[in-house]
Design a protein around this motif. Sequence first.
Motif, short mmCIF file in Angstrom:
data_model
loop_
_atom_site.label_atom_id
_atom_site.label_comp_id
_atom_site.label_asym_id
_atom_site.label_seq_id
_atom_site.Cartn_x
_atom_site.Cartn_y
_atom_site.Cartn_z
N HIS A 41 -26.91 -29.76 53.41
CA HIS A 41 -25.69 -29.22 54.01
C HIS A 41 -24.75 -28.71 52.92
O HIS A 41 -24.35 -29.46 52.04
N LEU A 42 -24.42 -27.43 53.02
CA LEU A 42 -23.64 -26.76 51.99
C LEU A 42 -22.44 -26.05 52.59
O LEU A 42 -22.33 -25.88 53.81
N SER A 43 -21.55 -25.60 51.72
CA SER A 43 -20.46 -24.72 52.16
C SER A 43 -21.04 -23.36 52.50
O SER A 43 -22.18 -23.02 52.13
N THR A 44 -20.27 -22.56 53.20
CA THR A 44 -20.72 -21.21 53.54
C THR A 44 -20.99 -20.40 52.27
O THR A 44 -22.00 -19.69 52.18
N ALA A 45 -20.10 -20.49 51.28
CA ALA A 45 -20.28 -19.74 50.04
C ALA A 45 -21.59 -20.11 49.36
O ALA A 45 -22.35 -19.23 48.93
N GLU A 46 -21.86 -21.40 49.26
CA GLU A 46 -23.09 -21.85 48.60
C GLU A 46 -24.33 -21.43 49.39
O GLU A 46 -25.32 -20.97 48.81
N ALA A 47 -24.30 -21.62 50.70
CA ALA A 47 -25.46 -21.30 51.53
C ALA A 47 -25.79 -19.82 51.48
O ALA A 47 -26.95 -19.42 51.33
N VAL A 48 -24.77 -18.98 51.61
CA VAL A 48 -24.99 -17.53 51.59
C VAL A 48 -25.48 -17.08 50.22
O VAL A 48 -26.42 -16.27 50.11
N ALA A 49 -24.87 -17.60 49.16
CA ALA A 49 -25.29 -17.22 47.80
C ALA A 49 -26.74 -17.63 47.55
O ALA A 49 -27.53 -16.86 46.98
N LEU B 68 -3.51 -22.08 42.60
CA LEU B 68 -4.87 -22.40 43.03
C LEU B 68 -5.70 -21.14 43.24
O LEU B 68 -6.79 -21.19 43.81
N CYS B 69 -5.21 -20.01 42.77
CA CYS B 69 -5.88 -18.73 42.95
C CYS B 69 -7.30 -18.76 42.40
O CYS B 69 -7.55 -19.26 41.30
N ALA B 70 -8.23 -18.23 43.18
CA ALA B 70 -9.64 -18.23 42.78
C ALA B 70 -10.10 -16.87 42.26
O ALA B 70 -11.26 -16.72 41.88
N CYS B 71 -9.22 -15.89 42.23
CA CYS B 71 -9.63 -14.52 41.96
C CYS B 71 -10.21 -14.31 40.56
O CYS B 71 -11.10 -13.47 40.37
N ALA B 72 -9.70 -15.04 39.57
CA ALA B 72 -10.21 -14.86 38.21
C ALA B 72 -11.68 -15.23 38.11
O ALA B 72 -12.40 -14.74 37.24
N ASP B 73 -12.14 -16.11 38.99
CA ASP B 73 -13.53 -16.56 38.99
C ASP B 73 -14.38 -15.82 40.02
O ASP B 73 -15.56 -16.14 40.18
N LEU B 74 -13.77 -14.86 40.74
CA LEU B 74 -14.44 -14.28 41.89
C LEU B 74 -14.76 -12.80 41.66
O LEU B 74 -13.89 -11.94 41.80
N SER C 223 -14.20 -21.33 52.23
CA SER C 223 -15.26 -20.69 51.45
C SER C 223 -15.77 -19.42 52.12
O SER C 223 -16.33 -18.55 51.45
N ALA C 224 -15.61 -19.30 53.43
CA ALA C 224 -16.03 -18.06 54.10
C ALA C 224 -15.19 -16.89 53.62
O ALA C 224 -15.71 -15.78 53.41
N TRP C 225 -13.89 -17.12 53.42
CA TRP C 225 -13.03 -16.05 52.94
C TRP C 225 -13.38 -15.69 51.50
O TRP C 225 -13.40 -14.52 51.11
N LEU C 226 -13.69 -16.70 50.67
CA LEU C 226 -14.14 -16.43 49.31
C LEU C 226 -15.42 -15.59 49.34
O LEU C 226 -15.59 -14.67 48.53
#
Length: 206
Positions: A148-156, A14-20, A44-47
């Motif tokens: 209402h969004l995830s932290t990743a979406e809101a910050v981006a 489930l690694c997300a690094c290739a997309d990050l 998502s905060a850690w991402l």
Amino acid sequence: MRPTCRRCLRPTELCACADLPVIPSRTRVVLLQHPREARLAICSAWLTRLALENCELHRGVAFEEHPAVRAAAATPGAALLFPGDGAVPAEALAGAPPPVLFAVDGTWPQAVKMIRATPTLAALPRVGIVPARPSGYGGLRREPGPEHLSTAEAVALALGALEGAPARFEPLVRAFRASVEKQLACARGERRSPRHRPGSRWAGSG
């Protein structure tokens, strides 16, 4: 024990690094995460912390006595990403972003509690966002409203508007959504419910 990626801390499959990617920003982002959020499958905060070059993450509920948080909040022009009355639309600050932007990671009740427990944070001017699409959490979490969004979406979304460069921060959103899809596929394959619990989220949580 399942093999785990040492960067994103997720199971290898489930690694997300290739997309990050690693994304630069003029604004320093300070993530304040409720301790319970760190236990969830999609953090998502850690991402966000991994993706943003100029970002830090602190865990807790009350930060009034936290030296790093107090120092960041004392920066002239620092702001809080949080919805509600008095929040200035991020687009209105385009080209002149705050030097420091705080984002609270937690359910709506958790986020409200954290801000109330930290008067220094509560006193900051607030920045708001207006999402053009619903959260990418899909079936992992129920959202009380389209704002209402995830932290990743809101910050981006906020950084894209503040710095006038939405495309630069879109990879973070794509990485988050890809991570959710992997988690959903895993959950379906194992015929069990995702580890995320449903709950009301604020526009910058989870």
